[in-house]
Enzyme design. Sequence first.
Site, PDB file in Angstrom:
ATOM      1  N   GLY A 151      12.391   0.378  -9.905  1.00  0.00           N
ATOM      2  CA  GLY A 151      11.869  -0.400  -8.784  1.00  0.00           C
ATOM      3  C   GLY A 151      10.428  -0.798  -8.980  1.00  0.00           C
ATOM      4  O   GLY A 151       9.822  -0.521 -10.020  1.00  0.00           O
ATOM      5  N   GLY A 153       6.551  -0.570  -7.970  1.00  0.00           N
ATOM      6  CA  GLY A 153       5.543   0.267  -7.342  1.00  0.00           C
ATOM      7  C   GLY A 153       4.395  -0.576  -6.830  1.00  0.00           C
ATOM      8  O   GLY A 153       4.411  -1.809  -6.936  1.00  0.00           O
ATOM      9  N   VAL A 158       8.324   0.769 -12.014  1.00  0.00           N
ATOM     10  CA  VAL A 158       8.685   2.161 -12.258  1.00  0.00           C
ATOM     11  C   VAL A 158       9.998   2.145 -13.031  1.00  0.00           C
ATOM     12  O   VAL A 158      10.954   1.466 -12.639  1.00  0.00           O
ATOM     13  CB  VAL A 158       8.856   2.953 -10.946  1.00  0.00           C
ATOM     14  CG1 VAL A 158       9.186   4.409 -11.251  1.00  0.00           C
ATOM     15  CG2 VAL A 158       7.598   2.854 -10.091  1.00  0.00           C
ATOM     16  N   LYS A 173       5.953   5.508 -14.178  1.00  0.00           N
ATOM     17  CA  LYS A 173       5.258   4.473 -13.400  1.00  0.00           C
ATOM     18  C   LYS A 173       4.228   3.808 -14.307  1.00  0.00           C
ATOM     19  O   LYS A 173       3.442   4.482 -14.974  1.00  0.00           O
ATOM     20  CB  LYS A 173       4.563   5.088 -12.185  1.00  0.00           C
ATOM     21  CG  LYS A 173       3.757   4.090 -11.371  1.00  0.00           C
ATOM     22  CD  LYS A 173       3.112   4.747 -10.170  1.00  0.00           C
ATOM     23  CE  LYS A 173       4.119   5.050  -9.094  1.00  0.00           C
ATOM     24  NZ  LYS A 173       3.457   5.451  -7.822  1.00  0.00           N
ATOM     25  N   ASP A 271      -1.031   7.809   2.786  1.00  0.00           N
ATOM     26  CA  ASP A 271      -0.093   6.674   2.788  1.00  0.00           C
ATOM     27  C   ASP A 271       1.339   7.160   3.026  1.00  0.00           C
ATOM     28  O   ASP A 271       2.270   6.737   2.342  1.00  0.00           O
ATOM     29  CB  ASP A 271      -0.186   5.897   1.481  1.00  0.00           C
ATOM     30  CG  ASP A 271       0.370   4.476   1.599  1.00  0.00           C
ATOM     31  OD1 ASP A 271       0.485   3.974   2.734  1.00  0.00           O
ATOM     32  OD2 ASP A 271       0.696   3.880   0.564  1.00  0.00           O
TER      33      ASP A 271
END
Length: 414
Positions: A151, A153, A158, A173, A271
């Site tokens: 996916g 990042g 990543v 990552k 976050d």
Amino acid sequence: PAFLLLLGYGILLAWRFFRRAFHLIRTQPEADEANRLLGIALHYQGHLDEAFGRLQRCRADTAVLDALYNLALDFERRRQFNKAAAVFLYITKNSTQEYRDAAPRHQRMLAMEKAFVFGMSQKALHSTMILSPEAMEKPMIGRYELTGELGQGAMGMVYLGKDSKMDRVVAVKTMAISHELKPEAMAEVKERFFLEAMAAGRLNHPHIVTVFDMGEEDDLAYIVMDYVQGETLKSFIDVGKLLPVAEVLRIGMQVADALEYAHCNQIIHRDIKPANIMYDPKTGRVKVTDFGVASLTDSTRTRTGTIIGTPSYMSPEQVAGKHVEAGSDLFSLGVTLFQLLTGQLPFTGDSLASVIFKIANESFPDIRDLRKDLSPAIGVLISKALQKEARDRYQTAAEMKADLQECLEQIERG
């Protein structure tokens, strides 16, 4: 006499020539073998350019072509497509018949070199690498073979990877190092990227992703983490896809447990949101990820006055750029639970400025007005987590976890 002298000199030169030629014929195989073995050794040690130079000194027999082919594949794995193309071309020119798929691979490497240049554009920051579906060697970063994309990042892609040394599956990552940025700006971006590894690397908890390694190679910076089965909670925030209330409470307890551990180790996540929480529906297990904007409370790396994070999930003090403590993460967890339970955020607006204003100044809707089936205890818990003043919220994650557990036990008791 002069004629005899010239004739004798000519015979001497011819004898020397043939003797040298005979010596070369006799010793060339030994020299070829020595250069081939040295080339293979250099390749094994990671000195690919020197290995190519040595192998070029050899006559191109099958053993040498095999060594060159393996060398080209390693250049390809390292995304050095121009060098891979050069080796495949050398194989093609020096083999008497078509050697394996060297010719088509040469053309593919030329195309890849034109298509993918790392770190040369803003686009590269968001599409660090593309894994081609064609018959390419899997790319390598350090000792990690990249086998697929997991996916996007915040700073790059990543990837699913394999640690060749430890024989384990990992998540890698990446961030492209853009040459368009000024050196000082690039240094700050890299510092933020590696801050995640530094923060999470200090933590060892079952509900926090484990960081194994970090580094730089060519135009890529990378962090290696354990691969977590499942998906992010972002998949469960829309009406129609919401999880059962009891499961949301269990998730909240695990996240609170992780935050309590992080806070005790002087780390504020800053976050917390559904996209940064991995969840495995099969096991119910949760892991908090993405410490890329974390604040080390015993460090001066994160400056007061800087707003970093995702606005919709920020606490009032965070959107104001003030110093944040543990209560800020608990506010963000409250927002996350509100969204997981209702399918909407407690603070919404037409613009970022509007959202920030509401977080700082306006009250949120009563969660029980949006879901009548929620218990009063859940309403109280969410309300306490979302108070404007940090002193009015939960003071520790352990305290919030205890209330989540009490709400869960009420549901289980019926």
